[in-house]
Design an enzyme around this catalytic site. Structure first.
Site, mmCIF file in Angstrom:
data_model
loop_
_atom_site.group_PDB
_atom_site.id
_atom_site.type_symbol
_atom_site.label_atom_id
_atom_site.label_comp_id
_atom_site.label_asym_id
_atom_site.label_seq_id
_atom_site.Cartn_x
_atom_site.Cartn_y
_atom_site.Cartn_z
ATOM 1 N N GLU A 11 0.726 -1.206 0.111
ATOM 2 C CA GLU A 11 0.138 -0.041 -0.048
ATOM 3 C C GLU A 11 0.851 1.131 -0.187
ATOM 4 O O GLU A 11 1.885 1.441 0.898
ATOM 5 C CB GLU A 11 -0.979 0.053 1.293
ATOM 6 C CG GLU A 11 -1.970 1.199 1.284
ATOM 7 C CD GLU A 11 -2.818 0.972 2.456
ATOM 8 O OE1 GLU A 11 -3.541 0.116 2.515
ATOM 9 O OE2 GLU A 11 -2.954 2.001 3.205
ATOM 10 N N ASP A 103 -13.048 8.816 6.931
ATOM 11 C CA ASP A 103 -13.306 9.488 8.001
ATOM 12 C C ASP A 103 -13.296 11.031 7.694
ATOM 13 O O ASP A 103 -12.919 11.584 6.794
ATOM 14 C CB ASP A 103 -12.220 9.538 8.959
ATOM 15 C CG ASP A 103 -11.917 8.055 9.571
ATOM 16 O OD1 ASP A 103 -12.648 7.701 10.198
ATOM 17 O OD2 ASP A 103 -10.717 7.629 9.441
ATOM 18 N N PHE A 210 0.074 7.323 15.180
ATOM 19 C CA PHE A 210 -0.973 6.560 14.310
ATOM 20 C C PHE A 210 -1.817 5.659 15.016
ATOM 21 O O PHE A 210 -3.192 5.614 14.563
ATOM 22 C CB PHE A 210 -0.255 5.814 13.122
ATOM 23 C CG PHE A 210 0.259 6.366 12.018
ATOM 24 C CD1 PHE A 210 0.078 7.784 11.739
ATOM 25 C CD2 PHE A 210 1.145 5.431 10.919
ATOM 26 C CE1 PHE A 210 0.513 8.130 10.413
ATOM 27 C CE2 PHE A 210 1.455 6.180 10.031
ATOM 28 C CZ PHE A 210 1.371 7.263 9.827
ATOM 29 N N HIS A 260 -0.592 -7.929 3.638
ATOM 30 C CA HIS A 260 -0.752 -6.521 2.720
ATOM 31 C C HIS A 260 0.138 -5.461 3.622
ATOM 32 O O HIS A 260 -0.004 -5.348 4.680
ATOM 33 C CB HIS A 260 -2.358 -5.858 3.008
ATOM 34 C CG HIS A 260 -2.482 -4.871 2.311
ATOM 35 N ND1 HIS A 260 -2.605 -4.326 0.833
ATOM 36 C CD2 HIS A 260 -2.705 -3.384 2.811
ATOM 37 C CE1 HIS A 260 -2.791 -3.402 0.695
ATOM 38 N NE2 HIS A 260 -2.868 -2.497 1.846
HETATM 39 P P1 FAD Z 1 -17.233 1.002 7.756
HETATM 40 O O1 FAD Z 1 -17.272 -0.348 7.237
HETATM 41 O O2 FAD Z 1 -18.460 1.924 7.043
HETATM 42 O O3 FAD Z 1 -17.417 1.299 9.243
HETATM 43 C C1 FAD Z 1 -17.248 2.553 9.877
HETATM 44 C C2 FAD Z 1 -17.935 2.400 11.313
HETATM 45 O O4 FAD Z 1 -19.400 2.339 11.168
HETATM 46 C C3 FAD Z 1 -17.581 1.156 12.291
HETATM 47 O O5 FAD Z 1 -17.411 1.511 13.575
HETATM 48 C C4 FAD Z 1 -18.810 0.329 11.861
HETATM 49 O O6 FAD Z 1 -18.801 -0.811 12.932
HETATM 50 C C5 FAD Z 1 -19.952 1.122 11.820
HETATM 51 N N1 FAD Z 1 -21.017 0.803 10.876
HETATM 52 C C6 FAD Z 1 -20.937 0.259 9.640
HETATM 53 N N2 FAD Z 1 -21.972 0.016 9.247
HETATM 54 C C7 FAD Z 1 -23.006 0.410 10.219
HETATM 55 C C8 FAD Z 1 -24.313 0.692 10.091
HETATM 56 N N3 FAD Z 1 -25.143 0.243 9.089
HETATM 57 N N4 FAD Z 1 -25.198 1.075 11.132
HETATM 58 C C9 FAD Z 1 -24.253 1.569 12.516
HETATM 59 N N5 FAD Z 1 -22.895 1.545 12.261
HETATM 60 C C10 FAD Z 1 -22.345 1.137 11.148
HETATM 61 N N6 FAD Z 1 -9.297 6.032 5.230
HETATM 62 C C11 FAD Z 1 -9.168 6.849 4.300
HETATM 63 O O7 FAD Z 1 -9.387 8.097 4.366
HETATM 64 N N7 FAD Z 1 -8.500 6.652 2.957
HETATM 65 C C12 FAD Z 1 -7.842 5.364 2.632
HETATM 66 O O8 FAD Z 1 -7.073 5.224 1.548
HETATM 67 C C13 FAD Z 1 -8.076 4.446 3.727
HETATM 68 N N8 FAD Z 1 -7.581 3.096 3.434
HETATM 69 C C14 FAD Z 1 -7.668 2.122 4.429
HETATM 70 C C15 FAD Z 1 -7.189 1.084 4.183
HETATM 71 C C16 FAD Z 1 -7.358 -0.044 5.256
HETATM 72 C C17 FAD Z 1 -6.862 -1.529 4.779
HETATM 73 C C18 FAD Z 1 -7.934 0.306 6.404
HETATM 74 C C19 FAD Z 1 -8.153 -0.923 7.604
HETATM 75 C C20 FAD Z 1 -8.498 1.577 6.645
HETATM 76 C C21 FAD Z 1 -8.124 2.522 5.820
HETATM 77 N N9 FAD Z 1 -8.754 3.788 6.075
HETATM 78 C C22 FAD Z 1 -8.602 4.653 4.834
HETATM 79 C C23 FAD Z 1 -9.409 4.199 7.259
HETATM 80 C C24 FAD Z 1 -10.691 4.199 7.312
HETATM 81 O O9 FAD Z 1 -11.392 4.762 6.067
HETATM 82 C C25 FAD Z 1 -11.582 4.328 8.797
HETATM 83 O O10 FAD Z 1 -10.811 3.229 9.651
HETATM 84 C C26 FAD Z 1 -12.808 4.719 8.740
HETATM 85 O O11 FAD Z 1 -13.018 5.121 10.086
HETATM 86 C C27 FAD Z 1 -13.626 3.487 8.511
HETATM 87 O O12 FAD Z 1 -13.760 3.097 7.282
HETATM 88 P P2 FAD Z 1 -14.475 1.811 6.983
HETATM 89 O O13 FAD Z 1 -14.356 1.415 5.417
HETATM 90 O O14 FAD Z 1 -14.030 0.497 7.696
HETATM 91 O O15 FAD Z 1 -15.974 2.110 7.441
#
Ligand code: FAD
Length: 281
Positions: A11, A103, A210, A260
């Site tokens: 990444e 976020d 981080f 990864h």
């Molecule tokens: P989601 O899966 O939508 O979850 C977010 C939160 O909402 C969780 O607490 C979940 O339990 C909750 N939730 C989900 N669905 C529901 C629902 N229906 N009702 C109520 N609550 C719900 N961030 C960036 O900005 N850019 C990047 O390129 C990036 N790359 C990443 C790559 C990896 C491998 C990882 C692990 C993280 C990355 N992040 C990145 C960080 C990520 O965007 C954050 O952790 C963000 O806060 C959550 O994203 P998510 O896709 O897991 O969200």
């Protein structure tokens, strides 16, 4: 390692200056011979680094011939904007996407049209069928905003049910937490591969910062040992390479489907871990 190396991926984050572009260029040149299954490029929420991600993915894909996966976060974006981006990637020949919620940047008030990553996965499938291989994020140590571990797990499953092909975890240094998470997900019916995200360590204070932000735990023994080396960069490098290589070895021996690496656009920490891993018998 006696068994063959499973798929690895790297990444990167999108460079914004010429100096950062040159650094990434060198990093890619150093890592490409390790034959990654794919490489991924992060995405800044709210569109601020959108064009940088696109530009960097174009470079990796067209010039380096790498299978490049843009991260795509739905936070702050409209359906129309996300649709356009998906189409742009499709036209470029991109075959993979890492789909995320992202976020909310400070000062930004609106979530955008899609609330969660599961909504984004569903949207990508609706817009482009099976064109993209979709990875999503998951959190063996629980996402910081989740109500509890079970709710987080159920939300993770929702992303797989919406059409994701696999998942990459937040980084961690405790393999037991990863395996417990994988088992719990499998009990819920998730059979997609869950690939551990590996963060090589080169700068302890940066890692601590981080980790506080993303909710990853640095075990006490590891923090104490790292702190004890003070400014001795070589000692930190050597010790942390051992720790992370052992972590990778344990993960692979117990069945992790790949690794990864969060490279932070630096080749050396990841290469050191891979070399040390190759040397472990
Ligand atoms: P989601 O899966 O939508 O979850 C977010 C939160 O909402 C969780 O607490 C979940 O339990 C909750 N939730 C989900 N669905 C529901 C629902 N229906 N009702 C109520 N609550 C719900 N961030 C960036 O900005 N850019 C990047 O390129 C990036 N790359 C990443 C790559 C990896 C491998 C990882 C692990 C993280 C990355 N992040 C990145 C960080 C990520 O965007 C954050 O952790 C963000 O806060 C959550 O994203 P998510 O896709 O897991 O969200």
């Amino acid at each position: 390692m006696t068994q063959p190396m499973p798929p690895i991926s790297f990444e990167f984050f999108p460079p914004k200056t010429d100096e950062q572009r040159a650094t990434l260029e060198k990093t890619v040149a150093a890592l490409q011979p390790r034959r990654p299954q794919y490489v991924s490029m992060t995405f800044g929420a709210g569109g601020s680094t959108l064009s940088y991600t696109l530009e960097a993915v174009r470079e990796l894909h067209l010039r380096h011939g790498l299978d490049a996966a843009p991260h795509l976060s739905c936070m702050g974006g409209s359906r129309a904007e996300i649709r356009e981006l998906i189409e742009t990637y499709r036209a470029l020949g991109v075959k993979r996407i890492v789909a995320l919620r992202g976020d909310l940047p400070s000062g930004m008030a609106s979530f955008g049209d899609l609330r969660y990553a599961s909504d984004l996965v569903e949207f990508i499938r609706t817009e482009s069928g099976d064109h993209f291989h979709i990875e999503v994020a998951c959190y063996p140590e629980v996402h910081p905003q989740a109500a509890d571990a079970q709710a987080d797990l159920i939300h993770f499953k929702r992303k797989i049910d919406a059409g994701a092909n696999g998942a990459i975890t937040q980084y961690f240094y405790n393999p037991d937490g990863y395996f417990r998470f994988v088992e719990a997900a499998q009990r819920l019916g998730v059979d997609a591969p869950i690939v551990p995200g590996i963060m090589p360590i080169s700068n302890f204070s940066q890692l601590r910062r981080f980790s506080e932000l993303c909710g990853a735990e640095i075990p006490r023994w590891l923090a104490k040992r790292l702190a004890s080396y003070g400014d001795d960069v070589e000692a930190i490098r050597d010790f942390s390479t051992d720790v992370v290589a052992q972590l990778c070895r344990t993960l692979l021996e117990r069945g992790a489907p790949g690794l990864h690496f969060y490279t932070l656009n630096r080749a050396r920490p990841t290469l050191s871990v891979l070399d040390r891993l190759g040397a472990i018998d």
